[in-house]
Design an enzyme around this catalytic site. Structure first.
Site, PDB file in Angstrom:
ATOM      1  N   VAL A   1      67.239  51.742   7.743  1.00 46.97           N
ATOM      2  CA  VAL A   1      67.095  51.290   9.090  1.00 46.97           C
ATOM      3  C   VAL A   1      68.471  51.680   9.600  1.00 46.97           C
ATOM      4  O   VAL A   1      69.461  50.914   9.381  1.00 46.97           O
ATOM      5  CB  VAL A   1      66.888  49.765   9.167  1.00 46.97           C
ATOM      6  N   PRO A   2      68.602  52.889  10.418  1.00 50.51           N
ATOM      7  CA  PRO A   2      69.893  53.381  10.628  1.00 50.51           C
ATOM      8  C   PRO A   2      70.849  52.575  11.509  1.00 50.51           C
ATOM      9  O   PRO A   2      70.919  53.486  12.508  1.00 50.51           O
ATOM     10  CB  PRO A   2      69.311  54.682  10.983  1.00 50.51           C
ATOM     11  N   CYS A   3      71.146  51.645  11.282  1.00 48.54           N
ATOM     12  CA  CYS A   3      72.156  50.843  12.281  1.00 48.54           C
ATOM     13  C   CYS A   3      73.467  51.770  12.332  1.00 48.54           C
ATOM     14  O   CYS A   3      74.070  51.547  13.303  1.00 48.54           O
ATOM     15  CB  CYS A   3      72.430  49.610  11.695  1.00 48.54           C
ATOM     16  N   HIS A   4      73.708  52.694  11.609  1.00 48.83           N
ATOM     17  CA  HIS A   4      74.846  53.506  11.671  1.00 48.83           C
ATOM     18  C   HIS A   4      74.774  54.280  12.913  1.00 48.83           C
ATOM     19  O   HIS A   4      76.015  54.947  13.468  1.00 48.83           O
ATOM     20  CB  HIS A   4      75.285  54.295  10.451  1.00 48.83           C
TER      21      HIS A   4
END
Length: 173
Positions: free
Chosen positions: A133-136
């Site tokens: 879950v690409p919060c970056h």
């Protein structure tokens, strides 16, 4: 309840991951997880941890992602838990393509809560399955690399990795 636990050695550090019933439910860098128990116990109560080589194929998919297949993580089943609001944020995060970034404000608008920028930031920070879950991919409105549980240097590395892979894929067209 039993969680399958594995470690994956990535170019940016050892990742500890947890899978429950075939779905990824935890992923963080080893130095921040305290061997997995405290965060998982807070979410799931009493848990038994069982070592596994590649639970639900997550390690293989992480290997492919770090080797340059930027879409290798797209189809992974995820059970991140969370509140309904957090799940809305996390679902929207998975829709941001590799190599792209958006601001917290844009993310808030995308989920239909334009005034909830801080709440979106808090949900982003509470994401228990970073990278997948690409919060970056979420940055400050001014373009700064604001906050990342794994550290800003890792966030910078992940974004550079995705941008390089995206450019390489485009050059093949």
């Amino acid at each position: 309840m039993t969680l399958e636990i594995a470690e994956f050695r990535s170019p940016i550090g050892t990742i500890v991951l947890a899978v429950r019933n075939g779905a990824l439910c935890g992923l963080e860098f080893a130095e921040g997880c305290g061997h997995g128990r405290p965060p998982l116990a807070r979410r799931f109560g009493a848990v038994a941890l069982r070592r596994a080589e590649d639970p639900a194929g997550v390690c293989g998919r992480l290997g492919a992602y770090f080797a340059g297949d930027l879409h290798a993580l797209d189809g992974l089943a995820v059970n991140a838990g969370g509140t309904p609001f957090q799940r809305r944020v996390w679902t929207a995060l998975r829709e941001i393509p590799p190599g792209e970034t958006i601001s917290y404000q844009t993310l808030a608008r995308r989920i239909g809560a334009p005034a909830a920028v801080r709440a979106v930031g808090a949900a982003n920070g509470a994401n228990p399955v970073g990278i997948v879950v690409p919060c970056h991919r979420v940055i400050g409105a001014d373009g700064r690399l604001a906050g990342y549980a794994g550290g800003v240097e890792r966030k910078r590395w992940l974004l550079a990795h995705e941008r390089a892979g995206t450019l390489a894929q485009r050059s093949l067209l």
